[in-house]
Design a protein around this motif. Sequence first.
Motif, PDB file in Angstrom:
ATOM      1  N   LEU A  94       0.832  -1.204   0.000  1.00  0.00           N
ATOM      2  CA  LEU A  94       0.000   0.000   0.000  1.00  0.00           C
ATOM      3  C   LEU A  94       0.866   1.254   0.000  1.00  0.00           C
ATOM      4  CD1 LEU A  94      -2.866  -0.946   2.494  1.00  0.00           C
ATOM      5  CD2 LEU A  94      -3.094  -0.501   0.046  1.00  0.00           C
ATOM      6  N   LEU A  95       1.962   1.201   0.744  1.00  0.00           N
ATOM      7  CA  LEU A  95       2.889   2.330   0.764  1.00  0.00           C
ATOM      8  C   LEU A  95       3.498   2.548  -0.617  1.00  0.00           C
ATOM      9  CD1 LEU A  95       4.508   4.487   2.296  1.00  0.00           C
ATOM     10  CD2 LEU A  95       6.176   2.707   2.866  1.00  0.00           C
ATOM     11  N   LEU A  96       3.891   1.452  -1.276  1.00  0.00           N
ATOM     12  CA  LEU A  96       4.469   1.562  -2.616  1.00  0.00           C
ATOM     13  C   LEU A  96       3.441   2.075  -3.619  1.00  0.00           C
ATOM     14  CD1 LEU A  96       6.601  -1.715  -2.763  1.00  0.00           C
ATOM     15  CD2 LEU A  96       7.424   0.630  -2.505  1.00  0.00           C
ATOM     16  N   TRP A  97       2.197   1.621  -3.496  1.00  0.00           N
ATOM     17  CA  TRP A  97       1.140   2.138  -4.371  1.00  0.00           C
ATOM     18  C   TRP A  97       0.965   3.639  -4.178  1.00  0.00           C
ATOM     19  CZ3 TRP A  97      -2.756  -2.359  -3.149  1.00  0.00           C
ATOM     20  CH2 TRP A  97      -2.523  -3.413  -4.041  1.00  0.00           C
ATOM     21  N   THR A  98       1.013   4.069  -2.929  1.00  0.00           N
ATOM     22  CA  THR A  98       0.821   5.492  -2.636  1.00  0.00           C
ATOM     23  C   THR A  98       1.983   6.326  -3.157  1.00  0.00           C
ATOM     24  OG1 THR A  98      -0.432   4.927  -0.638  1.00  0.00           O
ATOM     25  CG2 THR A  98       0.413   7.174  -0.814  1.00  0.00           C
ATOM     26  N   VAL A  99       3.202   5.880  -2.861  1.00  0.00           N
ATOM     27  CA  VAL A  99       4.388   6.629  -3.295  1.00  0.00           C
ATOM     28  C   VAL A  99       4.457   6.701  -4.818  1.00  0.00           C
ATOM     29  CG1 VAL A  99       6.910   6.616  -3.340  1.00  0.00           C
ATOM     30  CG2 VAL A  99       5.701   6.121  -1.211  1.00  0.00           C
ATOM     31  N   SER A 100       4.232   5.568  -5.482  1.00  0.00           N
ATOM     32  CA  SER A 100       4.288   5.562  -6.945  1.00  0.00           C
ATOM     33  C   SER A 100       3.161   6.404  -7.536  1.00  0.00           C
ATOM     34  CB  SER A 100       4.226   4.132  -7.474  1.00  0.00           C
ATOM     35  OG  SER A 100       3.049   3.464  -7.038  1.00  0.00           O
ATOM     36  N   GLY A 101       1.980   6.353  -6.916  1.00  0.00           N
ATOM     37  CA  GLY A 101       0.870   7.171  -7.401  1.00  0.00           C
ATOM     38  C   GLY A 101       1.173   8.657  -7.303  1.00  0.00           C
ATOM     39  N   ILE A 102       1.804   9.062  -6.201  1.00  0.00           N
ATOM     40  CA  ILE A 102       2.199  10.464  -6.042  1.00  0.00           C
ATOM     41  C   ILE A 102       3.222  10.849  -7.109  1.00  0.00           C
ATOM     42  CG2 ILE A 102       3.418  12.082  -4.529  1.00  0.00           C
ATOM     43  CD1 ILE A 102       2.151  10.596  -2.156  1.00  0.00           C
TER      44      ILE A 102
END
Length: 217
Positions: A20-28
């Motif tokens: 979830l953290l990676l999804w958030t960081v990559s999305g940003i």
Amino acid sequence: MRKIIRLTHRYLSFFIAIQLLLWTVSGIYFAFNKIEEVRGEQYRLPLNFNADLNNLNLVIQDASNIKVLNRLGETIISANNGKNLYFDLNGNRITKLKLADSLKIVEQNTTLQPIESMQIDNNQIGSEYRGRQLPLHKVIAENSNKEKINVYVNPYSGEIVAIRSNQWRSWDLMWGFHIMDWNERDNIDNLFLKVFSILALVSSITGVILFFRSKRS
């Protein structure tokens, strides 16, 4: 029942928290980087040219995706009939460009300064030129900030098929994290992505259930 829900939520959250953290960081990262700049479109110059087709003498059976191209001042025809074909206006097959010619193409068609070129004959999993027809000419160039930029040229058509910079490589890494395909970074239909998406949904649902149950108690 409440204990089972709490344990399910706790352990699911633990396993999916990193993703979830990676999804958030990559999305940003995706939100703050224009895809046109990632692809190096800002380095390309307009490709307008005059094409005289009055003497065109060419028949291609079962052809598709026919294009008229300018290759260092020469008008050529590109077509596909199951494989890529390249002809001059007399219908003759054209030969590959020399490495020095690809340097000229980059100099004429981009704002970059070419330095050296080499030919690539073998595909590599996860390479920055994946999905492109081989062979390719790789031209190492510099932008105005002296940043090294790789430009990939089709040695038959003279087309610039890819421009790769550190910005693109960062985007590609983030894309691999986002779709959970860390090797090829192209497969959005992989099992890991499906499983973790379902787990994230289950974790969210159990979290909502726990929220309302805790309010009642």
